[in-house]
Design a protein around this motif. Structure first.
Motif, short mmCIF file in Angstrom:
data_model
loop_
_atom_site.label_atom_id
_atom_site.label_comp_id
_atom_site.label_asym_id
_atom_site.label_seq_id
_atom_site.Cartn_x
_atom_site.Cartn_y
_atom_site.Cartn_z
N ILE A 154 30.08 3.96 -7.49
CA ILE A 154 28.76 3.73 -8.08
C ILE A 154 28.28 2.32 -7.76
N THR A 155 27.06 2.23 -7.29
CA THR A 155 26.45 0.94 -7.00
C THR A 155 25.01 0.93 -7.50
N GLU A 156 24.28 -0.13 -7.21
CA GLU A 156 22.92 -0.27 -7.73
C GLU A 156 21.97 0.72 -7.08
N ASN A 157 20.91 1.06 -7.81
CA ASN A 157 19.90 1.99 -7.35
C ASN A 157 19.22 1.46 -6.08
N VAL A 158 19.08 2.33 -5.08
CA VAL A 158 18.39 1.91 -3.85
C VAL A 158 16.89 1.72 -4.08
N MET A 159 16.37 2.32 -5.17
CA MET A 159 14.96 2.12 -5.52
C MET A 159 14.85 1.99 -7.04
N PRO A 160 15.15 0.81 -7.59
CA PRO A 160 15.12 0.65 -9.05
C PRO A 160 13.72 0.78 -9.63
N LYS A 161 12.72 0.37 -8.85
CA LYS A 161 11.32 0.50 -9.26
C LYS A 161 10.55 1.20 -8.14
N LEU A 162 9.42 1.79 -8.49
CA LEU A 162 8.62 2.54 -7.53
C LEU A 162 8.24 1.65 -6.35
N ASN A 163 8.54 2.15 -5.13
CA ASN A 163 8.21 1.46 -3.87
C ASN A 163 8.95 0.14 -3.68
N SER A 164 9.98 -0.12 -4.50
CA SER A 164 10.75 -1.35 -4.38
C SER A 164 12.16 -1.03 -3.88
N GLU B 72 4.83 -8.06 7.13
CA GLU B 72 3.55 -8.15 6.42
C GLU B 72 2.39 -8.13 7.41
N PRO B 73 1.19 -7.72 6.97
CA PRO B 73 0.03 -7.68 7.88
C PRO B 73 -0.24 -9.04 8.52
N THR B 74 -0.48 -9.04 9.81
CA THR B 74 -0.80 -10.29 10.52
C THR B 74 -2.30 -10.41 10.80
N LYS B 75 -3.05 -9.36 10.52
CA LYS B 75 -4.50 -9.38 10.73
C LYS B 75 -5.22 -9.42 9.40
N ALA B 76 -6.32 -10.15 9.36
CA ALA B 76 -7.11 -10.26 8.13
C ALA B 76 -7.73 -8.91 7.79
N GLY B 77 -7.85 -8.65 6.50
CA GLY B 77 -8.53 -7.44 6.05
C GLY B 77 -7.72 -6.18 6.12
N VAL B 78 -6.41 -6.29 6.32
CA VAL B 78 -5.53 -5.12 6.39
C VAL B 78 -4.75 -5.01 5.09
N THR B 79 -4.74 -3.83 4.48
CA THR B 79 -4.03 -3.59 3.22
C THR B 79 -2.74 -2.84 3.49
N LEU B 80 -1.64 -3.31 2.90
CA LEU B 80 -0.33 -2.69 3.09
C LEU B 80 -0.12 -1.59 2.06
N ARG B 81 0.30 -0.42 2.53
CA ARG B 81 0.58 0.71 1.63
C ARG B 81 1.89 1.36 2.01
N GLY B 82 2.41 2.21 1.12
CA GLY B 82 3.63 2.96 1.41
C GLY B 82 4.87 2.26 0.92
N LEU B 83 6.01 2.83 1.26
CA LEU B 83 7.31 2.33 0.82
C LEU B 83 7.59 0.95 1.40
N GLU B 84 8.11 0.06 0.57
CA GLU B 84 8.50 -1.27 1.03
C GLU B 84 9.49 -1.18 2.19
N GLU B 85 9.30 -2.04 3.18
CA GLU B 85 10.18 -2.05 4.35
C GLU B 85 11.29 -3.09 4.17
N PRO B 86 12.52 -2.77 4.58
CA PRO B 86 13.59 -3.79 4.52
C PRO B 86 13.36 -4.89 5.54
N PHE B 87 13.71 -6.11 5.18
CA PHE B 87 13.58 -7.24 6.10
C PHE B 87 14.43 -7.00 7.34
N ALA B 88 15.66 -6.53 7.15
CA ALA B 88 16.53 -6.17 8.26
C ALA B 88 16.54 -4.65 8.36
N LYS B 89 15.79 -4.12 9.31
CA LYS B 89 15.59 -2.68 9.42
C LYS B 89 16.20 -2.15 10.71
#
Length: 499
Positions: A181-191, A272-289
């Motif tokens: 047993i280990t910690e939840n891979v998604m303890p909060k929504l989209n986190s 994270e978005p590199t262009k202005a005016g872009v909104t990020l949606r969906g599941l959070e991405e891991p830094f090391a993917k």
């Protein structure tokens, strides 16, 4: 001199790297066929004899012998979650980041048919997730009961709703099912919280899976088989990007590993978005993917690569348009040890590599979509924006032996033909010419400063310039495009819904 011997028991080759830890140099490298079906030490000894020949005249004392492995199919897992786009996807990302090959992902409550399928699967570990903390726990408990009911007796990593852990522990204890047993891979929504599960998987690999893979003989010689090979590559990429205690990293990077069975992509970037005016949606991405494309390989998966790309796409990349694409792919899938000798064979391999790079990067990177609102058109980003990544690093036999590796790697960069794909557009290209990434991941476990310095020293920059006129785009060009049209709708139609 004191040295480290770093060993990669690969699916095809066993690769050895000897490192002079005082002078921070690669003393020698060697490889031979991995002999997992007989005794893995047979192939190792052949590679070791070659290494000793290169070290003749040098008094070398191997103070540490560290290994990683993807032999016998590597670490094979299935991931189970609640919602396909959320906890099931989070479980999959945790498994991939741990260096596993994820055979399948399941979601919602498991059925008897699915359980029979799982039982027949040749897997090493099950990652059981589902529900955010305080959320749904009925699904993960149901799935734990199904594992017990069908008598599955392989290690289960439980990384779901913590409210279900007590019930799951009782179920597995009574059934004598091995579990952790280990910690939840998604303890909060989209986190996402994938690191604890990754570490648990790595421990199981070291303590349990090594014997099952026939690597016990190797353990008598090495100080430890620390991790699956893909996890070692990801470790190397991360320490190179972020740096260590005493060494600066080189910044955000992408690593493309083209193999016989898969093409793996590792990105170390926040996305994270590199262009202005872009909104990020969906599941959070891991830094090391890490992503693994099991249908994009040079040998084992040559036929599936052809199916994924299509004949016309491959032919477009060939110099000799008269080559039979299907026949050449079939030949490679049957002869997995084939080494290209003729100009046409080399050209075909490099064409396959370009296709694998392009498709793997397109699947790994994020994308944007235009959304119409009362305030006009806005753009929504899904996945990681890698357009400003500083370096793309290539590894794998086809790249190492290519006379023009830059031409292969650039296939994974930004292109005007797919404007909405957030692939790198300004990256410098580096080549892992001496196959050191996996060994540096091992070295980084004990000597991270040294690992960073050696990678900076031995990764070779590729002198390759993109056609910026055709394949480079920035904010000014976007505005110029927009000015040619009266409204956002006509601009969107012009770009076929792409940005």
């Amino acid at each position: 001199m004191d040295a480290y011997l770093l060993i990669d028991f690969g699916s095809t080759y066993t690769k050895l790297t000897a490192i002079d830890i005082k002078n921070e140099e690669i003393l020698a490298t060697s490889k031979d066929i991995t002999t997992i079906e007989d005794d893995i030490m047979i192939g190792f000894n052949k590679a070791y004899d070659k290494l000793l020949k290169d070290l003749q005249g040098k008094e070398v004392n191997f103070v540490r012998r560290l290994a990683c492995s993807s032999a016998a199919g590597g670490l094979k897992m299935i991931a189970i979650g609640l919602v396909p786009e959320l906890t099931a996807e989070a479980a999959k990302r945790a498994a991939l980041g741990a260096g596993a090959r994820v055979l399948k992902t399941y979601s919602y409550e498991l059925t008897n048919i699915e359980m029979k399928e799982i039982k027949k699967s040749d897997i090493d570990i099950i990652l059981l997730a589902g529900g955010t903390d305080g959320g749904n726990k009925e699904c993960i408990i149901h799935n734990a009961k199904m594992i017990v009911k069908h008598g599955i007796n392989i290690p289960v990593v439980v990384a779901g709703n913590k409210g279900a852990n007590d019930d799951i522990s009782e179920l597995f204890d009574e059934a004598k099912t091995p579990y952790f047993i280990t910690e939840n891979v998604m303890p909060k929504l989209n986190s996402l919280n994938v690191e604890p599960a990754r570490e648990e998987i790595r421990k199981i690999f070291m303590n349990r899976i090594v014997d099952a893979k026939g690597l016990s003989n190797a353990e008598e010689y090495v100080n430890g088989i620390l991790m699956p090979t893909p996890a070692a590559v990801l470790k190397a990429a991360r320490v190179l990007s972020e740096g260590s205690d005493k060494e600066e990293g080189i910044g955000e990077i992408v690593v493309i590993d083209i193999g016989g069975a898969t093409t793996d992509v590792h990105s170390i970037a926040d996305g994270e978005p590199t262009k202005a005016g872009v909104t990020l949606r969906g599941l959070e991405e891991p830094f090391a993917k890490r992503t693994v494309e099991g249908d994009l390989g040079m040998r084992y998966s040559a036929l599936s690569l052809w199916e994924a790309a299509g004949t016309r796409k491959i032919k477009k990349s060939l110099k000799n348009k008269d080559l039979d694409v299907e026949e050449n792919c079939r030949l490679r899938s049957k002869d997995i040890m084939m080494i290209p000798k003729t100009e046409d064979e080399v050209d075909f391999d490099e064409s396959m590599a370009r296709i694998a790079t392009e498709l793997a990067m397109e699947r790994h990177c994020g994308y944007v979509e235009p959304v119409y609102s009362p305030l006009g058109v806005v753009y929504t980003q899904y996945g990681k924006d890698l357009m400003e990544v500083k370096y793309m690093i290539g590894t794998g036999g086809v790249l190492v032996h290519s006379k023009d590796p830059g031409n292969i790697l650039q296939a994974g960069t930004f292109s005007k033909e797919n404007l909405n794909s957030l692939r790198p557009q300004r990256s410098k290209l580096l080549l892992d010419k001496t196959y050191i990434l996996s060994s540096m991941g091992l070295l980084a476990e004990e000597l991270p400063d040294l690992a960073v310095r050696i990678m900076k020293k031995y990764l070779v920059e590729i002198d390759y310039k993109k056609d910026e006129e055709n394949d480079y785009i920035d904010e000014k060009k976007i505005e110029l495009f927009k000015q040619q049209f009266k409204d956002a709708q006509s601009f969107d139609n012009h770009c076929n819904g792409e940005f």
